[in-house]
Design a protein around this motif. Structure first.
Motif, mmCIF file in Angstrom:
data_model
loop_
_atom_site.group_PDB
_atom_site.id
_atom_site.type_symbol
_atom_site.label_atom_id
_atom_site.label_comp_id
_atom_site.label_asym_id
_atom_site.label_seq_id
_atom_site.Cartn_x
_atom_site.Cartn_y
_atom_site.Cartn_z
ATOM 1 N N GLU B 198 0.356 -1.292 -0.318
ATOM 2 C CA GLU B 198 0.121 -0.166 -0.246
ATOM 3 C C GLU B 198 0.874 1.279 0.187
ATOM 4 N N VAL B 199 0.608 1.935 -0.903
ATOM 5 C CA VAL B 199 1.383 3.337 -1.097
ATOM 6 C C VAL B 199 0.865 4.434 0.027
ATOM 7 N N LEU B 200 1.515 4.863 1.755
ATOM 8 C CA LEU B 200 0.161 5.512 2.578
ATOM 9 C C LEU B 200 1.016 7.180 2.093
ATOM 10 N N LYS B 201 1.670 7.412 1.318
ATOM 11 C CA LYS B 201 2.034 8.798 0.825
ATOM 12 C C LYS B 201 3.273 8.965 -0.128
ATOM 13 N N MET B 202 2.640 9.462 -0.937
ATOM 14 C CA MET B 202 3.973 9.982 -1.873
ATOM 15 C C MET B 202 3.327 11.707 -2.936
ATOM 16 N N ARG B 203 4.785 12.155 -1.976
ATOM 17 C CA ARG B 203 4.516 13.690 -1.954
ATOM 18 C C ARG B 203 4.186 13.855 -3.183
ATOM 19 N N GLY B 204 3.454 14.761 -4.127
ATOM 20 C CA GLY B 204 3.043 15.155 -5.404
ATOM 21 C C GLY B 204 3.011 14.947 -6.425
ATOM 22 N N CYS B 205 2.458 12.996 -5.652
ATOM 23 C CA CYS B 205 1.869 12.490 -7.328
ATOM 24 C C CYS B 205 0.502 11.822 -6.946
ATOM 25 N N LYS B 206 0.117 11.487 -7.772
ATOM 26 C CA LYS B 206 -1.161 10.815 -7.740
ATOM 27 C C LYS B 206 -0.898 9.238 -7.542
ATOM 28 N N ILE B 207 -1.486 8.686 -6.575
ATOM 29 C CA ILE B 207 -1.731 7.418 -6.369
ATOM 30 C C ILE B 207 -3.076 6.274 -6.412
ATOM 31 N N MET B 208 -2.868 5.117 -6.512
ATOM 32 C CA MET B 208 -4.581 4.415 -6.904
ATOM 33 C C MET B 208 -4.100 4.108 -5.455
ATOM 34 N N GLU B 209 -5.211 3.906 -5.183
ATOM 35 C CA GLU B 209 -5.345 3.755 -3.132
ATOM 36 C C GLU B 209 -5.647 2.486 -2.910
ATOM 37 N N GLY B 210 -5.640 2.436 -1.764
ATOM 38 C CA GLY B 210 -5.565 1.073 -1.197
ATOM 39 C C GLY B 210 -4.089 0.047 -1.412
ATOM 40 N N GLU B 211 -4.762 -1.503 -0.858
ATOM 41 C CA GLU B 211 -3.726 -2.600 -1.255
ATOM 42 C C GLU B 211 -3.615 -3.400 -1.725
ATOM 43 N N HIS B 212 -2.410 -2.770 -2.653
ATOM 44 C CA HIS B 212 -2.208 -4.588 -3.560
ATOM 45 C C HIS B 212 -1.667 -5.345 -3.814
ATOM 46 N N ILE B 213 -2.297 -6.334 -3.998
ATOM 47 C CA ILE B 213 -1.481 -7.683 -4.060
ATOM 48 C C ILE B 213 -0.264 -7.995 -4.904
ATOM 49 N N TYR B 214 0.412 -8.610 -4.122
ATOM 50 C CA TYR B 214 2.044 -9.073 -4.529
ATOM 51 C C TYR B 214 2.885 -10.411 -4.414
ATOM 52 N N ARG B 215 3.446 -11.026 -5.323
ATOM 53 C CA ARG B 215 4.062 -12.485 -5.577
ATOM 54 C C ARG B 215 4.866 -11.991 -5.716
ATOM 55 N N LEU B 216 5.883 -12.764 -4.877
ATOM 56 C CA LEU B 216 7.379 -13.334 -5.410
ATOM 57 C C LEU B 216 7.924 -14.179 -6.388
ATOM 58 N N THR B 217 7.813 -13.709 -7.620
ATOM 59 C CA THR B 217 8.214 -14.951 -9.214
ATOM 60 C C THR B 217 9.839 -15.282 -8.851
ATOM 61 N N ASP B 218 9.878 -15.751 -9.641
ATOM 62 C CA ASP B 218 11.199 -16.530 -10.415
ATOM 63 C C ASP B 218 11.961 -15.666 -10.664
ATOM 64 N N ASN B 219 11.076 -14.123 -10.983
ATOM 65 C CA ASN B 219 12.218 -13.109 -11.202
ATOM 66 C C ASN B 219 11.864 -11.541 -10.632
ATOM 67 N N GLY B 220 10.985 -12.071 -9.240
ATOM 68 C CA GLY B 220 11.578 -10.824 -7.995
ATOM 69 C C GLY B 220 9.574 -10.799 -8.070
ATOM 70 N N ILE B 221 9.811 -9.494 -7.719
ATOM 71 C CA ILE B 221 8.167 -9.328 -7.138
ATOM 72 C C ILE B 221 7.827 -8.830 -7.990
ATOM 73 N N HIS B 222 5.627 -9.222 -8.431
ATOM 74 C CA HIS B 222 5.794 -8.970 -9.053
ATOM 75 C C HIS B 222 4.061 -8.482 -8.360
ATOM 76 N N LEU B 223 3.795 -7.384 -9.040
ATOM 77 C CA LEU B 223 2.386 -6.367 -8.009
ATOM 78 C C LEU B 223 1.531 -6.645 -9.159
ATOM 79 N N ILE B 224 -0.209 -6.690 -8.470
ATOM 80 C CA ILE B 224 -1.036 -6.450 -9.535
ATOM 81 C C ILE B 224 -1.831 -5.415 -8.333
ATOM 82 N N PRO B 225 -1.950 -4.439 -9.721
ATOM 83 C CA PRO B 225 -2.651 -3.207 -9.301
ATOM 84 C C PRO B 225 -3.897 -3.785 -8.947
ATOM 85 N N ALA B 226 -4.890 -3.833 -7.589
ATOM 86 C CA ALA B 226 -5.774 -4.079 -7.272
ATOM 87 C C ALA B 226 -6.987 -3.369 -8.406
#
Lengths: 85, 475
Positions: B198-226
């Protein structure tokens, strides 16, 4: 400390710096990393500095020790520098 | 405008609408095992590989040799990048780092210059807390760190172990950095856990609110926006989209509602949906579509007439041209001029009702469609539910929806999911291409797209009343 123990500690320190080439540690910091007493490490570290295996920055308690990576012309694999030596 | 740089984490840039603000200090916090170190190193690794931005990782506890080994699991050869002078994994104590940061020409400055450093990860902030004696000194340390990293224009991630148990306490660091990202591990179903970001704060930027699920894959972290769902390809792309009249809804719907789609408007009794319906219907009518209204006890011809006039639609003109029809369930007086276009279905049983609609409306719509005209429909499902029963709706509505899709007729069906059983609600949601929910929570009304043909969902948008058309603004 016995001579054999000194050699073992010297190997331990060398191995640590070779594995972590960008570690910058004080003697006190290194004692925590290796689980050894500072007073045992200090003469070993000075010895490694004299052999140019590691470098010392600064003086006193705050002196930092770090690896002096040997430059080997033509080495390109991960362990090429060390293996070539 | 803030310059952004890719975070290097697939999916996260979407949440951040482009990436991290360049040169910003950001806290990355989470409980043990959430993947903070992996995310930090992925930010650096992909920063080098994809953006050509060299990076520095400073570790106080973990030994670099462990990181070199662990990250090989993702195929990241950190030692190779160090040899290419693009990465450094520095291992030192917090005291030494601070000392060297303040020293002109000290170790920190030298490394930053040596590799042309653009990104940095400090692992972890907590270690400064342990090495400083008082809270005051700790704050001073955080300021010093932030200011130094800003001075070098480094995009920085400060890793923080989430140790505070009281979620209402906001750590001091959150106030002084530009961004805060939280990783969590939460229970999902009975036996699973989900990792969320979850991005709680990002000054001066628009964000997609809420919790987004991520997975640890063979290539690192992969996030699926809610609110990402699979796009519904069943709607013909050739059919035109017509604006909803509400820019925020249009944004999610890719410009508006496609012809031939069926949208459910799920509303509870306290929510005011009139402006939403008026906006949806009037925009289609003004775009040239014919209109059909299945009226309810609350929504009469007069009320629609009044409402749509505010949107510049004069229903009597459309009735005169046989471009607007009404299905009336109640024996109410019909306004003058509308009589010929009202189909009264009161006192009819289900079969009679079905037959009457087929015989009276079928030819009108059929002929009109042959002429290439389009139709939109307001369908008060609540009325049909109460007057005809669940079985009728489940049979009749799915048939209507299928026909509507093939004929390019757009339906906005009003319905209160809370009053339906689970089976009926799930059926209606499945049958529809889109669902727009509106509800009142406390002193605020919200609108949210929870299903759309484009596969996108919106966050819950606040409804603000405004003076001019469409009389509501979604924020």
């Amino acid at each position: 400390m016995k001579k054999t123990n000194q050699l073992a500690l010297q190997t331990e320190c060398t191995w640590f710096f070779q594995q972590n080439p960008f570690a910058y540690e004080t003697a006190k910091g290194l004692s925590v990393r290796l689980g050894r007493k500072t007073e045992h490490l200090l003469p070993i570290l000075e010895e490694l500095v004299s052999l140019s295996i590691i470098e010392k920055i600064g003086d006193g308690e705050g002196a930092l020790f770090h690896y002096n990576e040997p430059v080997i012309i033509g080495g390109n694999g991960e362990d090429a520098t060390w293996n070539s030596v | 405008m803030t310059e952004l740089t890719s975070s290097g984490i697939p999916g996260l840039d979407k949440v951040l609408f482009g990436g991290f603000p360049k040169g910003s200090p950001i806290i990355l916090e989470g409980a043990p095992g959430t993947g903070k170190t992996t995310l930090g190193l992925q930010f650096l690794y992909n920063g080098i590989i994809e953006q050509g931005e060299p990076g520095l990782y400073i570790t106080f506890e973990e030994l670099p040799e462990q990181l070199y080994r662990d990250m090989k699991a993702f195929g990241w050869d950190l030692r190779a990048l160090e040899r290419q002078n693009q990465l450094r994994i520095l291992c030192l104590s917090p005291e030494v780092l601070l000392e060297e940061m303040m020293e002109p020409g000290g170790l920190f400055e030298r490394v930053v210059e040596e590799i042309g450093c653009k990104r940095i990860v400090i692992d972890s902030l907590n270690m400064f807390q342990y090495s400083t004696e008082t809270e005051g000194k700790h704050r001073q340390t955080i300021y010093l760190l932030r200011n130094t990293l800003r001075k070098f224009s480094l995009t920085s991630l400060f890793i923080r172990e989430q140790t505070y148990l009281d979620p209402t306490i906001i750590p001091f660091g959150h106030y002084v950095v530009d961004g805060v990202i939280r990783l969590s591990l939460q229970k999902q179903y009975e036996n699973y856990r989900k990792r969320t970001l979850e991005v709680l704060k990002m000054r001066g930027c628009k964000i997609m609110e809420g919790e987004h699920i991520y997975r640890l894959t063979d290539n690192g972290i992969h996030l699926i926006p809610a609110r990402s769902m699979v796009e519904d390809f069943s709607i013909n792309d050739q059919l035109t989209r017509i604006s909803t009249g509400l820019p925020r809804l249009d944004q999610v719907l890719g410009g508006g509602v496609k012809g031939g789609s069926v949208f459910l408007l799920d509303t509870n009794s306290r929510a005011n949906y009139r402006h939403l319906i008026a906006s949806l219907m009037s925009n289609r009518i003004l775009a040239g579509e014919n209109a059909l209204f299945l009226l309810s006890s609350l929504a009469s011809i007069e009320s629609f007439d009044h409402m749509l006039k505010r949107f510049d639609v004069r229903l009597e003109d459309w009735v005169k041209d046989n471009k607007a029809y009404f299905i009336e369930y109640f024996n109410r007086p019909v306004p003058s001029g509308f009589e010929s276009n009202v189909i009264n279905v009161s006192d009819l049983d289900n079969k009679q009702y079905y037959d009457k609609l087929r015989s009276e409306l079928g030819p009108v719509i059929g002929e009109s469609m042959k002429r290439g005209e389009k139709w939109c429909m307001f369908y008060d499902l609540n009325t049909v539910f109460s007057e005809r029963g669940k079985d009728f709706v489940m049979k009749f509505f799915s048939e209507e929806a299928a026909k509507a899709r093939s004929a390019g007729l757009t339906i906005f069906a009003l319905c209160n999911f809370a009053e339906l059983d689970y089976e009926a609600a799930a059926f209606l949601e499945r049958t529809s291409n889109g669902v727009i929910r509106t509800w009142v929570d406390g002193n605020y009304q919200y609108i949210q797209i929870t299903k759309s043909p484009e596969g996108r969902m919106s966050e819950p948008l606040l409804v603000e009343n405004i003076e001019n058309r469409p009389f509501i603004r979604l924020v």
